[in-house]
Scaffold this motif. Structure first.
Motif, PDB file in Angstrom:
ATOM      1  N   SER A 152      -6.657   6.569   8.467  1.00  0.00           N
ATOM      2  CA  SER A 152      -7.923   6.601   7.978  1.00  0.00           C
ATOM      3  C   SER A 152      -7.864   6.720   5.751  1.00  0.00           C
ATOM      4  CB  SER A 152      -8.953   7.639   8.312  1.00  0.00           C
ATOM      5  OG  SER A 152      -8.015   8.895   7.747  1.00  0.00           O
ATOM      6  N   ARG A 153      -7.685   7.034   5.306  1.00  0.00           N
ATOM      7  CA  ARG A 153      -7.102   7.394   4.323  1.00  0.00           C
ATOM      8  C   ARG A 153      -7.137   6.043   3.557  1.00  0.00           C
ATOM      9  NH1 ARG A 153      -6.893  11.766   0.902  1.00  0.00           N
ATOM     10  NH2 ARG A 153      -4.777  11.396  -0.508  1.00  0.00           N
ATOM     11  N   ARG A 154      -5.982   4.949   4.345  1.00  0.00           N
ATOM     12  CA  ARG A 154      -5.694   3.820   3.501  1.00  0.00           C
ATOM     13  C   ARG A 154      -6.690   2.849   4.576  1.00  0.00           C
ATOM     14  NH1 ARG A 154      -0.077   4.053   1.086  1.00  0.00           N
ATOM     15  NH2 ARG A 154      -1.011   6.074   0.305  1.00  0.00           N
ATOM     16  N   ASN A 155      -7.787   3.361   5.094  1.00  0.00           N
ATOM     17  CA  ASN A 155      -9.188   2.077   6.399  1.00  0.00           C
ATOM     18  C   ASN A 155      -7.322   1.544   7.134  1.00  0.00           C
ATOM     19  OD1 ASN A 155     -11.052   2.744   4.236  1.00  0.00           O
ATOM     20  ND2 ASN A 155     -10.081   1.653   2.835  1.00  0.00           N
TER      21      ASN A 155
ATOM     22  N   GLU B 162      -7.426   2.501  10.778  1.00  0.00           N
ATOM     23  CA  GLU B 162      -7.148   3.202  12.583  1.00  0.00           C
ATOM     24  C   GLU B 162      -6.678   3.374  13.098  1.00  0.00           C
ATOM     25  OE1 GLU B 162     -10.728   2.602  16.165  1.00  0.00           O
ATOM     26  OE2 GLU B 162     -10.115   1.023  14.893  1.00  0.00           O
TER      27      GLU B 162
ATOM     28  N   HIS C 125       1.026  -1.199   0.294  1.00  0.00           N
ATOM     29  CA  HIS C 125      -0.402   0.000   0.015  1.00  0.00           C
ATOM     30  C   HIS C 125       0.873   1.517   0.082  1.00  0.00           C
ATOM     31  CE1 HIS C 125      -3.254  -2.950   0.600  1.00  0.00           C
ATOM     32  NE2 HIS C 125      -2.753  -3.053   1.734  1.00  0.00           N
TER      33      HIS C 125
END
Length: 400
Positions: A376-379, A381, A243
């Motif tokens: 959060s943009r990469r899901n 937390e 990612h």
């Protein structure tokens, strides 16, 4: 054997700028983090790690937690020195002691051991096991923080063919393939038109979910992790974790994962921790004008690395602004945010903020808010423990 536990000795705890925010077992060497190599070799799950006190709340993905200072490591567990990088084809079921180059790299505990015994990092795990001799393993020690970069080419040459077999990657691709070292593409990867995969100097492995944009030129050995986007230009001799976004020229570098170099600019012989973001045109120098050995800052002082090529070590959550130019052998501390037209010094302390020295200190509340948003943009937390750990890192930040 019940579970794996990882031990950061005193040397591993000096591996800055990474040791402030993560144990050494969660650093990438070649294609894989060190913890994962031991899990593959032993078929055991990781249950914990012992390192510096400020990492007691470390939390990341499937990584194991820190062992509480008052707890005990159970009898029958395997205690591993986290600086030892195992080959991906090594397998072992039963042992009391594993040795590499005359040093103990793993022991089976005959009795439970209090974690407090390892608090200072000065215990040789070989002294715990009284078995004579021990089984020898041909592995690789990371004795200095720059060894991850210095050994990268050799590590990738060894790792990629073995990793391709482990995940059963195929060689099917629509890209233009050059060279004989082998190209493996996992099902689910997307490769655009006019991509060249050059395996003349080494193999290439592209994992599922990766996207390779048109007109990208990739020169092996190269590992590209799951969900990573390579957005063009030239990529060679590098290991990119899951990612990430990569664009511009990248050479002989490691991206741990979830980091961005999404724009033009040269980065060479460098290591990017997790959640790093490099602004457009950020450029690292990796070779001195004298062609001599590179000096680098360490917690014990300035050191001669003996390396002709060495770029920048970027700590977790560090960021650079547009047009940042970095000297040969630079260190950017975790959480630092540097920008402006001035070239930063060769070492920037953790959580520094600003255009030039003397830097301000990044307010921890603002830093956490940004980190939470970025993740959060990469899901992903930023959990309560993660917030505590980063807050503790902010308190324990080093200075230069």
């Amino acid at each position: 054997m019940s579970a794996l536990y990882f031990y950061d000795d005193a040397r591993a705890r000096q591996f800055e700028p990474f040791a402030l925010t993560r144990p050494a077992s969660e650093l990438r060497a070649g294609t894989s983090v060190i913890r994962r190599r031991w899990e593959i070799a032993t078929s055991l799950k990781s249950a914990g790690f012992v390192s510096s006190a400020h990492l007691s709340n470390f939390e990341e993905g499937d990584a194991p937690p820190a062992v509480a200072a008052q707890a005990e490591i159970p009898a029958g567990s395997i205690l591993v020195n986290s600086r030892c990088v195992l080959p991906l084809d090594f397998r072992v079921e039963h042992f009391d002691l594993l040795m590499c180059d005359g040093m103990a790299c793993a022991v089976k505990l005959a009795r439970s051991v209090p974690a407090s015994q390892f608090a200072a990092g000065n215990v040789d795990i070989g002294s715990i096991q009284t078995s004579l001799g021990g089984r020898k393993v041909k592995a690789r020690w990371m004795n200095e923080v720059w060894d991850y970069v210095a050994n990268l080419n050799d590590q990738l040459m060894e790792d990629i063919p073995l990793r391709a077999k482990l995940i059963e990657a195929t060689a099917k691709t629509t890209a233009t393939v050059i060279g004989e070292h082998g190209v493996s593409v996992e099902e689910g990867a997307t490769i655009g038109p006019n991509v060249v995969l050059d395996a003349t100097a080494g193999p290439i492995l592209i994992r599922r979910g990766a996207v390779i944009a048109p007109f990208t030129y990739i020169v092996g050995p190269v590992y590209i992790g799951r969900g990573t986007q390579v957005l063009g230009d030239r990529l060679r001799n590098s290991s990119i974790g899951d990612h990430c976004k990569v664009n511009g020229e990248l050479s002989s570098s490691i991206l741990l994962g979830h980091s961005n170099k999404a724009h033009t600019g040269f980065v060479g012989h460098s290591y990017l921790g997790r959640w790093v973001n490099l602004g457009a045109l950020t450029t690292t120098s990796n070779l001195k004008n004298t062609y001599g050995p590179v000096q680098i800052w360490t917690p014990t002082g300035q050191r001669n690395t003996g390396q002709q090529f060495l770029g920048t070590l970027f700590g977790d959550h560090s960021k650079t602004g547009i047009g940042t130019m970095l000297s040969t052998g630079s260190v950017i501390g975790a959480g630092a945010n540097v920008f402006g037209s001035n070239m930063p010094p060769k070492v920037v302390p953790p959580f520094a903020w600003g255009e030039k020295e003397p830097y301000d200190t990044y307010d921890v509340t603002k830093f956490l808010a940004v980190a939470e948003h970025v993740m959060s943009r990469r899901n992903v937390e930023l959990g309560a423990k993660g917030r505590l750990q980063l807050t503790e890192a902010h308190k324990r930040r080093w200075s230069v």
